[in-house]
Design an enzyme around this catalytic site. Structure first.
Site, PDB file in Angstrom:
ATOM      1  N   ASP A 116      44.973  66.093  85.657  1.00 17.32           N
ATOM      2  CA  ASP A 116      45.338  65.151  86.944  1.00 17.32           C
ATOM      3  C   ASP A 116      46.675  65.287  87.311  1.00 17.32           C
ATOM      4  OD1 ASP A 116      46.667  64.011  85.050  1.00 17.32           O
ATOM      5  OD2 ASP A 116      45.733  61.938  85.010  1.00 17.32           O
ATOM      6  N   ASP A 176      35.305  60.873  85.572  1.00 12.21           N
ATOM      7  CA  ASP A 176      35.731  60.993  84.462  1.00 12.21           C
ATOM      8  C   ASP A 176      36.322  59.512  84.110  1.00 12.21           C
ATOM      9  OD1 ASP A 176      38.528  60.793  86.252  1.00 12.21           O
ATOM     10  OD2 ASP A 176      39.196  60.450  84.463  1.00 12.21           O
ATOM     11  N   CYS A 185      18.284  56.926  71.066  1.00 12.71           N
ATOM     12  CA  CYS A 185      19.010  58.203  70.911  1.00 12.71           C
ATOM     13  C   CYS A 185      18.880  59.124  69.775  1.00 12.71           C
ATOM     14  CB  CYS A 185      20.523  57.727  70.900  1.00 12.71           C
ATOM     15  SG  CYS A 185      21.766  59.038  70.899  1.00 12.71           S
ATOM     16  N   CYS A 229      21.255  61.451  68.767  1.00 13.02           N
ATOM     17  CA  CYS A 229      22.541  62.182  68.462  1.00 13.02           C
ATOM     18  C   CYS A 229      22.926  62.233  66.942  1.00 13.02           C
ATOM     19  CB  CYS A 229      23.686  61.772  69.121  1.00 13.02           C
ATOM     20  SG  CYS A 229      24.359  60.116  68.505  1.00 13.02           S
ATOM     21  N   CYS A 232      23.344  58.595  65.796  1.00 11.82           N
ATOM     22  CA  CYS A 232      22.251  57.954  65.269  1.00 11.82           C
ATOM     23  C   CYS A 232      21.222  58.321  64.464  1.00 11.82           C
ATOM     24  CB  CYS A 232      21.429  57.613  66.827  1.00 11.82           C
ATOM     25  SG  CYS A 232      22.632  56.591  67.887  1.00 11.82           S
ATOM     26  N   HIS A 270      28.833  59.343  69.810  1.00 12.00           N
ATOM     27  CA  HIS A 270      27.558  58.862  70.342  1.00 12.00           C
ATOM     28  C   HIS A 270      27.850  58.262  72.016  1.00 12.00           C
ATOM     29  CE1 HIS A 270      24.258  56.223  71.506  1.00 12.00           C
ATOM     30  NE2 HIS A 270      25.135  55.411  71.843  1.00 12.00           N
TER      31      HIS A 270
END
Lengths: 381, 381
Positions: free
Chosen positions: A94, A268, A306, A308, A311, A337
């Site tokens: 930014d 974002d 999930c 991931c 998880c 996660h």
């Protein structure tokens, strides 16, 4: 030839949402895309390898913060931000404008730029279009943002007109001052507050400057969500179809769905990492405040749907224990996660666009979703 | 049949140091070994996968802390400590005694045990041999430590005699109360303060109780290093050769070298992770306080001789930036390196034992080493 090029792949027949690819010097980005925030040249708690594992294609870093610490000269000396932080995929920076207006004190805005005091030590500093470009050129990000004023909400019409017009003039100075348009892409930022006619005017002014991409700024600054969606929808219609569209500082899972439907490609937000550090997970059923006592003996994963790393390997009970004891691993596991969750959501949205069913997807999403997240911002404090 | 069995592989002809293997229910441990400390069921900042990457074969966890949070009943319900924290290699738990004496307040020691107040909330609690065994049985660690008193330094002879004899009586109660000797190995702890004759007496008393391993406690409690080495050397001669020998709460790289030379097989210490969080690395040249300004523009790795993930991918300048900004990744990267460093040191020591050249190794080590570490303790605060 611009450093970044957008390729439109598909428009969802049901919603009008876009799927595409942004080609950058550090690789391609499939859109719509969520960009995790690495304020101080690190996405809090995560390594670059973990970011790749969870599916991050591009990260955002904050010019204001890097200007203060460690200084853009040091990062330039290190070989640029990518090398400094060991991240070889695209980076968006930014302009520092948002932070100057939200974090610093004793601000003085003039046509030239902004004088302010550092939020860290009170040091007197200034930023302006030329300085914001020089810093971002030194950082070497793939996508640089124009220096603008993100006006507060609510602001009266006169304030917004004045601020917006200055932002338009600043954009021209940014384009002029930008040294590497062939290696770094400059995006302009549309302002205009909550006034539809001003949004239209700003969109037309900003997009009249030929640039490889455009952003919508000044939303998610405290206004009600329905108003944000209304202003966003009104704004994107004036944005060109052959350039990527970035909604700054957004957001929460529901805002991502709503934003894509209104034609946005890039987002974002610090939300996934910030709430992780407070012990809160984003899940397919909505928010899970795993810090709460109700999860003390819950030996199931954060998110039952999930797959991931977090998880697959850890229980809510263990993560709650870590969070309660302020153990770093707790923040790590939830951050991992939460970012995975947002990337997975974006992948599902992208697929729904290709399948011409994003409105159906939205309906299914809200059936499970507990709409309790506030929209965050795009800066990690 | 005991849960843990020691196999002596080699005695260094030059130094008398031992190399061996400890067989446990969760796999073999090559000794001499350094055990990272995971006080609250997490080695601070690290995942279990990362611990395996850096070479951890066994970790230590603290009974006192887990008793307070989350409680051993919860961990038992989760399926034991291994499952709770997702670590499938061996775990050693201490007895809580050391923490009761170093962390809690309002202690009252009787023959029965110790009454004290929690360091967290002042709650009135008690530990004794039976309770320490019950907790460790519930945690399901591979190696459990007897409940003892780690006497402060300095202590007068009468205090040490009294404390040591009670520790001997407590050991018998521990053995009696221990429910799973076939699945969990109980180690006794030799005390005796800085008095050689009492160390001899304690070693003989403790090792007269048939157990699968023995530890030396009450060292590294503030005494000068030469005194520690002297007492240690005097103690290990009375310990059996067919059982593993564990020096509790040690230590720093030089203490590891000196301890192995005096016949020790196992060590634990919070030093690598604690100093990491303060921005200090252990390197082949000694301590590097990467937080210091001198490293601001040092674009070389933490340790020039190291090939760990941190040293292969990050510069001192970047890590310093993270540390200065209190970014979690800074503590992560240094913790990773420091634990790797100690494991690598132990591997090199082990090889030197097999090569009958540990005294030569020690000399080479001290040539490069900057002996500026204080010995740490075996509890993460």
């Amino acid at each position: 030839m611009y450093a970044v090029k957008y390729e439109l792949q598909k428009v969802c027949a049901q919603s009008g949402a876009r799927a595409g690819v942004i080609h950058t010097p550090h690789g391609d980005i499939e859109t719509p895309v969520f960009m995790p925030v690495g304020t101080l040249a690190t996405v809090k708690t995560m390594t670059p390898e973990e970011l790749k594992e969870v599916g991050s294609q591009i990260i955002l870093s904050n010019t204001y913060h890097l200007f203060l610490r460690p200084g853009e000269d040091l990062i330039k000396e290190a070989g640029g931000l990518h090398k400094f932080m060991n991240w070889d995929k695209p980076i968006l920076t930014d302009s520092g404008g948002f932070q100057v207006f939200s974090l610093s004190s004793n601000r003085k805005i003039t046509e030239e730029g902004v004088e302010f005091r550092s939020h860290l030590n009170g040091e007197k500093l200034s930023l302006n279009p030329e300085k914001a470009m020089q810093i971002q050129n030194d950082l070497g990000s793939d996508i640089m943002m124009a220096f603008d004023e993100c006006a507060p909400y609510p602001s009266d019409r006169d304030y917004i007109i004045n601020s917006m017009n200055r932002t338009h003039r600043w954009l021209k100075r940014c384009k002029e001052a930008h040294k590497n348009p062939d290696r770094q892409a400059l995006f302009g930022i549309i302002q205009g507050g909550m006034y539809k006619d001003l949004r239209e005017e700003s969109a037309k002014q900003i997009t009249s400057v030929d640039l490889p991409g455009y952003a919508v700024g000044g939303l998610s600054v405290g206004e009600p969500k329905p108003l944000m969606y209304e202003i966003l929808e009104h704004t994107t219609q004036f944005m060109p179809e052959d350039k990527p569209r970035y909604l700054m500082g957004v957001g929460s899972p529901d805002d991502l769905v709503e934003g894509v439907i209104r034609g946005i490609d890039m987002f974002d937000c610090v939300l996934p990492t910030r709430i992780a550090r407070n012990g809160t997970a984003m899940t397919s059923e909505g928010k899970v405040v795993v810090r709460n006592a109700t999860y003390a003996r819950d030996f199931s994963p954060l998110d039952h749907e999930c797959d991931c790393y977090t998880c697959k390997n850890y229980t809510r009970a263990y993560i709650r224990h870590l969070v309660k004891c302020n153990e770093i691993l707790g923040a790590r596991l939830i951050s991992y996660h939460n970012i995975y969750f947002l990337h997975k959501l974006m992948k599902d949205i992208r697929q729904a666009i290709f399948d011409d069913r994003l409105l159906d997807f939205k309906e299914e999403f809200y059936k499970k979703w507990n709409p309790s997240f506030n929209t965050g911002s795009h800066i990690e404090k």
